[in-house]
Design an enzyme around this catalytic site. Structure first.
Site, PDB file in Angstrom:
ATOM      1  N   GLY A 176      -9.815   2.015   5.511  1.00 57.40           N
ATOM      2  CA  GLY A 176      -9.305   1.518   4.142  1.00 57.40           C
ATOM      3  C   GLY A 176      -8.625   2.286   3.269  1.00 57.40           C
ATOM      4  O   GLY A 176      -8.136   1.481   2.093  1.00 57.40           O
ATOM      5  N   SER A 211      -4.403   6.990   8.437  1.00 55.77           N
ATOM      6  CA  SER A 211      -3.626   7.118   9.339  1.00 55.77           C
ATOM      7  C   SER A 211      -2.151   7.268   8.919  1.00 55.77           C
ATOM      8  O   SER A 211      -1.369   8.151   9.281  1.00 55.77           O
ATOM      9  CB  SER A 211      -4.052   6.421  10.570  1.00 55.77           C
ATOM     10  OG  SER A 211      -3.570   4.841  10.295  1.00 55.77           O
ATOM     11  N   ALA A 212      -1.872   6.374   7.990  1.00 53.74           N
ATOM     12  CA  ALA A 212      -0.524   6.234   7.672  1.00 53.74           C
ATOM     13  C   ALA A 212      -0.135   7.658   6.742  1.00 53.74           C
ATOM     14  O   ALA A 212       0.689   8.209   6.954  1.00 53.74           O
ATOM     15  CB  ALA A 212      -0.102   4.993   6.724  1.00 53.74           C
ATOM     16  N   ALA A 213      -0.964   8.051   6.004  1.00 54.34           N
ATOM     17  CA  ALA A 213      -0.841   9.554   5.132  1.00 54.34           C
ATOM     18  C   ALA A 213      -0.814  10.442   6.139  1.00 54.34           C
ATOM     19  O   ALA A 213       0.111  11.402   6.070  1.00 54.34           O
ATOM     20  CB  ALA A 213      -2.219   9.515   4.307  1.00 54.34           C
ATOM     21  N   ASP A 258       1.233   0.384   4.717  1.00 54.43           N
ATOM     22  CA  ASP A 258       0.435   1.596   4.370  1.00 54.43           C
ATOM     23  C   ASP A 258       1.579   2.980   4.748  1.00 54.43           C
ATOM     24  O   ASP A 258       1.434   3.848   3.812  1.00 54.43           O
ATOM     25  CB  ASP A 258      -0.632   1.770   5.510  1.00 54.43           C
ATOM     26  CG  ASP A 258      -1.918   0.874   5.154  1.00 54.43           C
ATOM     27  OD1 ASP A 258      -1.727  -0.010   4.296  1.00 54.43           O
ATOM     28  OD2 ASP A 258      -2.886   1.376   5.821  1.00 54.43           O
TER      29      ASP A 258
HETATM   30  O1  PMV Z   1      -8.487  -3.204   5.670  1.00 52.61           O
HETATM   31  P1  PMV Z   1      -7.227  -2.899   5.364  1.00 52.61           P
HETATM   32  O2  PMV Z   1      -6.707  -2.036   4.448  1.00 52.61           O
HETATM   33  O3  PMV Z   1      -6.302  -2.449   6.660  1.00 52.61           O
HETATM   34  O4  PMV Z   1      -6.265  -4.342   4.904  1.00 52.61           O
HETATM   35  C1  PMV Z   1      -6.358  -5.584   5.640  1.00 52.61           C
HETATM   36  C2  PMV Z   1      -5.446  -6.479   5.121  1.00 52.61           C
HETATM   37  C3  PMV Z   1      -5.573  -7.936   5.573  1.00 52.61           C
HETATM   38  O5  PMV Z   1      -4.730  -8.681   4.591  1.00 52.61           O
HETATM   39  C4  PMV Z   1      -7.070  -8.506   5.509  1.00 52.61           C
HETATM   40  C5  PMV Z   1      -4.930  -8.063   6.810  1.00 52.61           C
HETATM   41  C6  PMV Z   1      -3.427  -7.862   6.920  1.00 52.61           C
HETATM   42  O6  PMV Z   1      -2.768  -7.572   8.020  1.00 52.61           O
HETATM   43  O7  PMV Z   1      -2.812  -7.857   5.912  1.00 52.61           O
END
Ligand code: PMV
Length: 312
Positions: free
Chosen positions: A98, A102-104, A145
């Site tokens: 979250g 991985s992008a960093a 990201d």
């Molecule tokens: O959980 P994260 O930080 O990878 O975010 C997902 C974001 C969503 O909108 C739920 C999915 C997406 O592909 O945008």
């Protein structure tokens, strides 16, 4: 020795709504992953040596080993590295789900390779390399990201529903602001939660369309409140965004408790961030003192808290 770094990220507005073409806003975090790259003598069959000194959630590195192998190979192939190298990862970004860890890492690695091999790549090409890296863990990443990891600041993101290039506009805040990320301790599957929202949208089209319209107005307000550092308004919009996410059924008891705890301790706004049903909550806590107070309140409830900044 080549060196590089990449920012972590948090989604401030628009997770899930972004899947249907509405704008989302992500911010780079004040914490970064750093990479160093140096030439190394390797044993046969080995492509690189990895030393991973990043602080991380227990088991994160073991669980994600395969994904990181794919990430590193993608970056090395894209950048045409075929000499033996030793990669060392470190930095203050806590590697967890979250925060765009991985992008960093992909951005830091691409910058360190660029430095070590004097490739002269600009940010745009570094971002292309980081995007390739992200395909390792994410298959079909949106690009948000890696863009935050490379450029920092705020990113206004809109998905192209026709399948073409997504739009990513860079925005800046007047000054960085402290936030607290509270960890629910639960892991959820993005794929599953996104599929549930789709089902709900099909079952209750009218109800959902009202919620989506409300989000569209909120996103517009957020787009002007953030660059002006209008933090009371940003906070209220975060709270409203959390309510809308509750209505589409992507929050959970832990995330709601985290948001309530943060607000009770004085946060200007709080919402789940990312996929939901687990993962992280983001609270707006300008100033070190408020940030400390909110983090403490969260920890007293038995959750872990990360103190960092947005708009960096
Ligand atoms: O959980 P994260 O930080 O990878 O975010 C997902 C974001 C969503 O909108 C739920 C999915 C997406 O592909 O945008």
């Amino acid at each position: 020795m080549g060196e590089g770094s990449g920012f972590g990220k948090t989604i401030l507005f628009g997770e899930h709504f972004v899947v249907y073409g509405l704008p989302a806003i992500a911010s780079a975090l004040g914490d970064t992953t750093t990479a160093t790259v140096e030439r190394a003598q390797l044993v046969e069959g080995q492509k690189y040596v990895l030393v991973d000194n990043r602080p991380a959630t227990p088991n994160y590195k073991v669980q994600k080993r395969g994904e990181y192998e794919a990430l590193i190979e993608n970056v090395l192939n894209f950048m045409g590295v075929n000499e033996g190298i030793k990669i060392t990862l470190a930095g203050s970004l806590f590697a967890a789900s979250g925060v765009g860890a991985s992008a960093a890492c992909a951005a830091a690695l691409a910058r360190a390779i660029n430095d070590e091999f004097s490739l002269g790549w600009n940010d745009e090409k570094i971002n292309d390399a980081a995007f390739e890296g992200e395909k390792g863990p994410h298959g079909t990443p949106s690009g948000i990201d890696n863009t935050a990891a490379v450029y920092g600041g705020l990113i206004l993101f809109r998905k192209n529903l026709e399948g073409g290039q997504n739009t990513m506009d860079k925005m800046r805040m007047k000054a960085p602001v402290e936030i607290v990320l509270g960890n629910s301790g639960k892991t959820s599957s993005t794929k599953e939660v996104v599929a549930d929202v789709k089902r709900l949208k099909e079952e209750k089209p009218d109800e959902l369309s009202v919620i989506f319209d409300e989000y569209a107005i909120l996103a517009d307000d957020a787009k002007s409140a953030l660059p002006e550092n209008n933090l009371p308004l940003v906070g209220r919009l975060m709270n409203k965004n959390h309510e809308l996410l509750q209505k589409i059924n992507v929050s959970c008891a832990e995330l709601d408790e985290l948001a309530e705890t943060a607000l009770a301790a004085g946060a200007l706004g709080a919402k789940l961030t990312g996929t939901g049903r687990g993962g992280l909550m983001v609270a707006l806590t300008p100033g070190r003192e408020l940030q400390e107070k909110v983090a403490k309140a969260i920890e007293e409830k038995g959750y872990s808290a990360m103190k960092t900044r947005i708009g960096v």
